[in-house]
Design a protein around this motif. Structure first.
Motif, PDB file in Angstrom:
ATOM      1  N   SER A 106      72.036  82.334   2.483  1.00  0.00           N
ATOM      2  CA  SER A 106      71.006  83.036   3.011  1.00  0.00           C
ATOM      3  C   SER A 106      70.450  84.142   2.260  1.00  0.00           C
ATOM      4  O   SER A 106      69.199  84.647   2.417  1.00  0.00           O
ATOM      5  N   GLY A 110      68.328  81.860   0.158  1.00  0.00           N
ATOM      6  CA  GLY A 110      67.485  81.822   1.231  1.00  0.00           C
ATOM      7  C   GLY A 110      66.205  82.857   1.264  1.00  0.00           C
ATOM      8  O   GLY A 110      65.093  82.600   1.589  1.00  0.00           O
ATOM      9  N   VAL A 111      66.693  83.819   0.586  1.00  0.00           N
ATOM     10  CA  VAL A 111      65.617  85.023   0.488  1.00  0.00           C
ATOM     11  C   VAL A 111      64.548  84.640  -0.356  1.00  0.00           C
ATOM     12  O   VAL A 111      63.334  84.658   0.095  1.00  0.00           O
ATOM     13  N   ASN A 114      62.553  81.822   1.473  1.00  0.00           N
ATOM     14  CA  ASN A 114      61.588  82.368   2.461  1.00  0.00           C
ATOM     15  C   ASN A 114      60.221  83.160   1.674  1.00  0.00           C
ATOM     16  O   ASN A 114      59.402  83.126   2.429  1.00  0.00           O
ATOM     17  N   ASP A 115      60.808  83.957   0.769  1.00  0.00           N
ATOM     18  CA  ASP A 115      59.579  84.683   0.272  1.00  0.00           C
ATOM     19  C   ASP A 115      58.452  83.683  -0.324  1.00  0.00           C
ATOM     20  O   ASP A 115      57.493  84.060  -0.294  1.00  0.00           O
ATOM     21  N   MET A 125      60.139  87.403   6.526  1.00  0.00           N
ATOM     22  CA  MET A 125      61.318  88.172   5.776  1.00  0.00           C
ATOM     23  C   MET A 125      62.192  88.850   6.699  1.00  0.00           C
ATOM     24  O   MET A 125      63.474  88.951   6.456  1.00  0.00           O
ATOM     25  N   GLN A 128      64.655  86.481   8.015  1.00  0.00           N
ATOM     26  CA  GLN A 128      65.568  86.120   7.129  1.00  0.00           C
ATOM     27  C   GLN A 128      66.564  87.354   6.593  1.00  0.00           C
ATOM     28  O   GLN A 128      67.788  87.134   6.498  1.00  0.00           O
ATOM     29  N   ILE A 131      69.188  87.420   9.465  1.00  0.00           N
ATOM     30  CA  ILE A 131      70.218  86.242   9.296  1.00  0.00           C
ATOM     31  C   ILE A 131      71.097  86.596   8.228  1.00  0.00           C
ATOM     32  O   ILE A 131      72.405  86.275   8.365  1.00  0.00           O
ATOM     33  N   LEU A 132      70.586  87.039   7.067  1.00  0.00           N
ATOM     34  CA  LEU A 132      71.112  87.423   5.982  1.00  0.00           C
ATOM     35  C   LEU A 132      72.436  88.346   6.309  1.00  0.00           C
ATOM     36  O   LEU A 132      73.593  88.381   6.046  1.00  0.00           O
ATOM     37  N   ALA A 253      61.361  79.638  10.215  1.00  0.00           N
ATOM     38  CA  ALA A 253      62.196  80.487   9.379  1.00  0.00           C
ATOM     39  C   ALA A 253      63.698  80.252   9.575  1.00  0.00           C
ATOM     40  O   ALA A 253      64.452  80.014   8.782  1.00  0.00           O
ATOM     41  N   ALA A 257      66.231  78.417   7.013  1.00  0.00           N
ATOM     42  CA  ALA A 257      67.280  79.025   6.878  1.00  0.00           C
ATOM     43  C   ALA A 257      68.747  78.447   7.023  1.00  0.00           C
ATOM     44  O   ALA A 257      69.824  78.337   6.241  1.00  0.00           O
TER      45      ALA A 257
END
Length: 307
Positions: A106, A110-111, A114-115, A125, A128, A131-132, A253, A257
């Motif tokens: 993530s 994942g970042v 997502n970005d 974001m 995300q 989640i991170l 999202a 993820a």
């Protein structure tokens, strides 16, 4: 976006950095233990603290994502636990297998996804980052504890967990955010540099790991892990989203993820604590490789279902 556009503009940039890491490792033979410690003790805590400090947290958003994450993690844990018993994995392999399915990339995968998918949308974001944060909290607590407990006992495992900086970074980041305490500019600047370094170094680390791996054994277990992480994972996430009636950007999202490959940190931890490191690294390699296809498909499906 069509499948080719998604692959070229979102997935390919990530794998270019992984490829560079592999080539550099083949040329210079990086010290993997040093890279491991840089990630665990320097980059991940920096990213967590700064992103939590920056994120516009609301209780409604946090509760919704938290609910989805807990449901997802518990169901995935139960499924992984049942499968590990069906195939009679030994204790160390059972732990490594469950870590490979429960903990997904993530952060350093994942970042950036997502970005790129949401075109730097702060709201997306924020999802995300939550989640991170939850992933790292789970990984650096239960993940490491389960690995250590089978080797050195629960008490020593708990003491080792208290030495990990990630938990303290999360507490500080959330505290600064909730109580609206500004970081001094010189600390914020330093932290931002560290946070921005994570994606490049973590993907380079993954590339270095890929370069030194060979498929020699446990192939059935590795592919079983890949199916669990890349196919069963997003399928469960979709069903949870439907049942809980979550919609919009949060649903999209979270769905994306859930499709991320096995976290490179699981391999780092397995290497650090000598818990089936060969299997863990191969699970990361295989899931990362096949994710080029599966993540592309999940992103495409998310644009059809949630937009």
């Amino acid at each position: 976006m069509d499948l080719l556009t998604i692959f070229v503009n979102i997935i390919l940039p990530i794998f270019i950095i992984v490829g560079i890491g592999a080539l550099l490792h083949l040329q210079f033979r990086f010290d993997m233990n040093t890279l491991v410690k840089i990630n665990i003790y320097y980059l991940v805590p920096g990213l967590i603290l700064i992103r939590l400090y920056e994120t516009n947290l609301t209780m409604n958003l946090f509760f919704t994502v938290f609910m989805l994450f807990i449901l997802y993690s518990v169901i995935l844990y139960v499924v992984s636990f049942i499968i590990s018993h069906i195939f009679h994995f030994k204790q160390t392999m059972r732990t490594a297998f469950m870590n490979s399915t429960l903990y997904y990339n993530s952060g350093n995968y994942g970042v950036p996804v997502n970005d790129l998918v949401f075109r730097q949308d702060p709201f997306a974001m924020s999802i995300q980052i939550i989640i991170l944060t939850l992933q790292n909290l789970l990984l650096y607590s239960f993940g490491i504890f389960s690995v250590q407990a089978s080797k050195i006992g629960k008490f020593k495992a708990f003491i080792d967990y208290l030495k990990m900086p990630v938990t303290y970074a999360m507490i500080i980041g959330i505290g600064l955010n909730i109580f609206d305490i500004p970081l001094p500019e010189f600390l914020y600047t330093s932290g931002t540099y560290i946070a921005n370094a994570l994606i490049g170094i973590a993907l380079l680390t993954l590339g270095a790991q890929v370069a030194q791996l060979k498929f020699s054994k446990n192939l059935m277990t590795v592919y079983l892990s890949v199916i669990m992480r890349l196919v069963v994972g997003p399928t469960l996430a979709y069903l949870i989203i439907v049942v809980t009636n979550v919609e919009g950007v949060i649903a999209q999202a979270f769905f994306i993820a859930s499709a991320m490959p096995t976290s490179v940190t699981t391999s780092i931890i397995a290497q650090e604590y000598d818990n089936e490191p060969e299997f863990a690294a191969q699970a990361v390699l295989a899931s990362t490789f096949f994710s080029m296809v599966t993540v592309t498909i999940v992103i495409y499906l998310s644009t059809i279902i949630y937009i």
